[in-house]
Scaffold this motif. Structure first.
Motif, mmCIF file in Angstrom:
data_model
loop_
_atom_site.group_PDB
_atom_site.id
_atom_site.type_symbol
_atom_site.label_atom_id
_atom_site.label_comp_id
_atom_site.label_asym_id
_atom_site.label_seq_id
_atom_site.Cartn_x
_atom_site.Cartn_y
_atom_site.Cartn_z
ATOM 1 N N TYR A 162 46.106 -30.291 109.918
ATOM 2 C CA TYR A 162 44.755 -30.867 109.920
ATOM 3 C C TYR A 162 43.888 -30.062 110.890
ATOM 4 O O TYR A 162 44.184 -29.995 112.082
ATOM 5 N N PRO A 163 42.819 -29.438 110.387
ATOM 6 C CA PRO A 163 42.045 -28.499 111.200
ATOM 7 C C PRO A 163 40.955 -29.196 112.012
ATOM 8 O O PRO A 163 40.527 -30.312 111.691
ATOM 9 N N PRO A 164 40.456 -28.521 113.053
ATOM 10 C CA PRO A 164 39.287 -29.024 113.769
ATOM 11 C C PRO A 164 38.029 -28.721 112.975
ATOM 12 O O PRO A 164 38.066 -27.996 111.979
ATOM 13 N N LYS B 256 40.929 -30.540 98.480
ATOM 14 C CA LYS B 256 39.738 -31.350 98.249
ATOM 15 C C LYS B 256 39.590 -32.470 99.271
ATOM 16 O O LYS B 256 38.509 -33.052 99.396
ATOM 17 N N ASP B 257 40.684 -32.801 99.994
ATOM 18 C CA ASP B 257 40.631 -33.964 100.879
ATOM 19 C C ASP B 257 41.350 -33.737 102.200
ATOM 20 O O ASP B 257 41.901 -34.671 102.784
#
Length: 343
Positions: free
Chosen positions: A186-188, A203-204
């Motif tokens: 999960y990126p910043p 997409k999510d």
């Protein structure tokens, strides 16, 4: 045309052989505990390293820089880096392997690399070392994924968490979420530190904030963790080593004891065929590969040798192996055909 490559490290009497069950469990659950992997003599050497670190004899340049920064910013904001004070007070020290021979030896310990080689090898880079002291009342790190900080392409990183003394819930053991290694990173917000995954490939894939913050209300990765069954603690004894996937959700809490430390030595590795746009101490160009030690196997990429002369067991593969080419058959299939090299 291709060159056959049958990787094979040198045999040793004390080599640790990973079982198929261990390999499967690591890739299924995202972690593997190898009990008693390191001997008492090994732990004594690393414990002495921890004590010398605690005494301040091993002090990276970054600590002074962070201390100066800390003195100039006393805002006390809840959004400030939750790990900053831990570095300033040297309850954790990065890259001790570039400062001390025993630290390099620990990062390149052959039995640790035996397991690493089986999990992500056969070609292994040694990337990073961290000494954690976690004295009473200190330490702890909120939910995070290690590849959030260190990217490798292909994405192959693994951590090795070496317990230097008894570790339990009271003095701040690790907590893990089994199976969360199958999650993406999960990126910043923004792409300042690069990405593990191709931008716009999902997409999510939501961005996260305040990763590693101890407060779950601040650390939005905790919302993803909440989708899983309750996390589990990982108590360990001195000499046990926890290998964990770089996507695994994990955390620790501050040391709640009054008279015990939580000393551990944590190192990170990746497959040596990975391109690494990272180096802890900085680098020139687009990659820090040339700063990473080739610990096992071979690589077509740049690499470093051990600065303190620690022995590493590289591949004995014959560079003059027979070549292989693909030949079209009458039925339309392609078959490999070995071409013997002329003597």
């Amino acid at each position: 045309m291709g060159i056959t490559y049958t990787p094979k490290s040198r045999k040793r009497d004390d080599r640790y052989l990973v079982s198929v069950k261990e390999y499967t469990q690591y890739h299924r659950d995202g972690y593997l505990i190898v009990r008693g992997l390191l001997s008492k003599e090994d732990i004594d050497k690393l414990y002495d390293l921890a004590e010398r670190t605690k005494a301040g004899s091993i002090k990276p340049v970054e600590t002074s820089k962070m201390a100066d920064s800390d003195n100039s910013d006393n805002s006390g904001s809840a959004n400030e880096d939750p790990l900053k004070s831990e570095f300033v007070q040297q309850t954790r020290v990065h890259m001790v392997s570039r400062l001390d021979a025993a630290a390099e030896w620990g990062m390149l310990h052959p039995r640790v690399l035996d397991v690493t080689e089986a999990l992500i090898g056969p070609d292994v880079y040694a990337l990073q070392s961290m000494m954690f002291l976690n004295p009473p009342g200190r330490g702890g790190q909120g939910w995070h994924q290690d590849s959030y900080y260190i990217k490798t392409h292909p994405d192959t990183m693994v951590g090795a968490w070496m317990a230097l003394e008894k570790v339990d819930e009271e003095n701040g053991c690790l907590w893990v979420v089994p199976g969360s290694n199958h999650e993406p990173i999960y990126p910043p917000e923004g792409n300042n530190a690069g990405n593990v995954h191709a931008v716009d490939a999902f997409k999510d894939l939501n961005t996260v904030e305040n990763v590693s913050h101890l407060d779950d209300e601040m650390n939005t990765l905790s919302k993803v963790v909440a989708h899983y069954p309750p996390p589990i603690p990982v108590p360990m004894q001195a000499g046990d080593v926890l290998f964990f996937h770089s996507h695994l959700f994990h955390r620790s809490f501050p040391n709640r004891t009054e008279d015990r430390y939580r000393r551990s030595y944590v190192c990170h590795y990746c497959n040596a065929r990975s391109w690494i746009p990272w180096d802890h101490d900085g680098y020139e160009g687009e990659t820090g590969n040339y700063r990473q030690i080739l610990a096992r196997g071979r690589t077509h990429l740049a690499y470093a040798e051990p600065a303190f002369g620690t022995e590493v067991f590289l591949s004995e593969a014959d560079a003059e192996s027979d070549s292989v080419r693909m030949m079209g058959m009458d039925d339309g299939m392609m078959m490999p055909v070995v071409q013997k090299k002329e003597s």
